[in-house]
Scaffold this motif. Structure first.
Motif: not given
Ligand SMILES: *Cc1c(COP(=O)(O)O)cnc(C)c1O
Length: 488
Positions: A221-244
């Motif tokens: 769509a012509g947009r420019l992806p620039c960053a991704v923020v990975a979550c290690l221990g989210g505030t609500s319930i401690g969600a963890c992304d597979d950072i690798a």
């Protein structure tokens, strides 16, 4: 009386406070506006005796405090402190240095660099990360998004603004902290351009395939992806992304990767928990808060970056009045001006408290405290799971889990009814004052969160939370709670 006398009085007050903090209700029990109304409407023209000020501290202020250093503070996340940290804060306040440049206090800058490298080793990030102490994870994440923005646009946004440029896109899971939303707003990227990717799996981590799809769609769509923020221990319930897995996508798409481990990062000093951060070594930046769970007074945020020049390129300015004479224009070996690494110019001397904490405990004792918090939280979760009146909603991630009470009377009731009961029960629990817990909404349902992390918390304190919950849930179900159907 002299400063010396008052400083001794403050030290005694502090020691007395910490000795009796257990005897206070954890959450302040005051009504809104009461303290404001009790304070004089105008400032005094003439100075008042320190005795009077101390007396009002006890009379007016103390009863209106929520006691974050109470060992039965189980709300939010901890903001724990410790005796060595408090003492370091005293002496920091006495020196009251403004540590914006190397030369405005070389010891502050050089101790900061050393402490950040100690922390890097403690959480097993590889060499090649440099660190800076920020005032908050929010600031660190904002700095990361600004760095990513400038990287994506070749530095043009700082020079010319964002108008007329491509639409930047930032990606994070639906479990990431609101500081990411704030960062994209402040960076001029716009909240609509923060793509909240759905989560999947039992760790509520970002759905990596959905992330990939969102990226491809945005590019098409012509947009420019620039960053991704990975979550290690989210505030609500401690969600963890597979950072690798996120790092692999970020690498392939040339995205900046920031890891938000504000709370859980402290636990990475224990090798047995590091599986949660696998892949963080590939990030461009990582943030965690020693002011949450590493026994160091607020504020103290550890912000690690792989490329300091990218950060100072985004944030650094060197006007004439801040030039260090004799330094010339280029970098002088061994000289870092940390203000160029952060949003505010002025900087407190925050490294000293880390130095006091890490030296006086030693890393193994710090690990021991965190291990205890995790083990006791798990024990409490098991106890509640075995109790027919409670159910665990999300299992422990480190020391955080969520649950709800389902007393016999409400079994089989509508979800909204059970949620209303839990909301009212939580108010009842916090009014009681022996423990303090807070809530979140998980998958559309009201749930109660539990986390343990205060410095002096014992196993008995954690088990007492179970006793208080059982007692008040039973009593409240029997007498205090009227369901919607009963009230009509
Ligand atoms: C607490 C928290 C933050 C914000 O931390 P501050 O230092 O208060 O800005 C950000 N992310 C997560 C995951 C948090 O738990």
């Amino acid at each position: 009386m002299s400063f010396r006398d008052w400083a001794h009085r403050a030290a005694d007050w502090s020691a007395d406070y910490l000795e009796r903090v257990r005897s206070f209700p954890v959450r302040a029990q005051t009504r809104p506006g009461a303290i404001h109304a009790a304070l004089p409407a105008s400032p005094p023209e003439a100075g008042e005796p320190m005795d009077a000020i101390f007396a009002d501290l006890d009379r007016l202020i103390l009863p209106g405090m929520t006691h974050w250093q109470h060992p039965r503070f189980f709300a939010y996340f901890p903001a724990n402190a410790s005796p060595p940290s408090v003492v370091a804060e005293y002496v920091t306040a006495a020196m009251a240095a403004q540590c914006m440049l190397w030369q405005t206090s070389p010891a502050a800058t050089e101790l900061e660099a050393r402490m950040m490298d100690w922390l890097r080793q403690m959480i097993a990030l590889p060499e090649g990360f440099a660190g800076v102490i920020q005032d908050s994870a929010t600031s660190a994440t904002f700095a990361a998004i600004l760095t990513a923005r400038e990287k994506a646009l070749g530095g043009t946004a700082n020079a010319h603004g964002l108008a007329g440029g491509p639409t930047l896109r930032v990606y994070a899971s639906a479990q990431t902290h609101s500081s990411v939303d704030k960062a994209v707003r402040m960076a001029g990227i716009g909240g609509d351009n923060l793509v909240k990717v759905p989560t999947s799996g039992s760790a509520w981590g970002i759905d990596v395939a959905a992330l990939e799809r969102a990226l491809v769609e945005d590019r098409a769509a012509g947009r420019l992806p620039c960053a991704v923020v990975a979550c290690l221990g989210g505030t609500s319930i401690g969600a963890c992304d597979d950072i690798a897995a996120v790092a692999e996508v970020a690498r392939r798409h040339g995205l900046y990767l920031h890891v938000d481990a504000a709370w859980a990062g402290a636990a990475m000093i224990c090798p047995e928990f590091r599986h949660l951060m696998r892949g963080a070594e590939e990030a461009d930046s990582v943030v965690f808060n020693p002011h949450k769970w590493l026994f160091t007074n607020f504020d103290c945020t550890a912000h690690f970056v792989r490329d300091p020049a990218a950060l100072t390129g985004a944030l650094g300015l060197r006007p004439a009045y801040l030039r260090t004479l004799g330094r010339g224009e280029g970098e002088v070996a061994g000289v870092t001006d940390y203000n160029e690494w952060s949003v505010p110019l002025g900087r407190r001397f925050r490294a000293l408290k880390l130095w006091f904490v890490i030296r006086s405990y030693g890393v193994e004792a710090l690990r021991g405290k965190i291990r205890n918090h995790v083990a006791w939280s798990r024990e409490l979760a098991e106890r509640l799971a075995a109790d027919p009146d409670f159910e665990i909603v999300t299992p422990p991630v480190l020391s955080l889990f969520s649950f709800r009470a389902v007393p016999a009377r409400l079994r089989g009731a509508k979800p909204a009814e059970i949620d209303a009961f839990n909301e009212a029960l939580l108010t009842r629990v916090n009014d009681d004052g022996r423990i303090y817990l807070t809530q979140t909404v998980h998958e559309g349902r009201f749930v109660i969160r539990f986390q343990a992390g205060q410095t002096e918390t014992t196993r008995e304190d954690v088990m007492m939370a179970g006793d208080v919950l059982r007692e008040l849930a039973t009593e409240f179900a029997a007498t205090g709670f009227r369901s919607a159907e009963e009230t009509v």
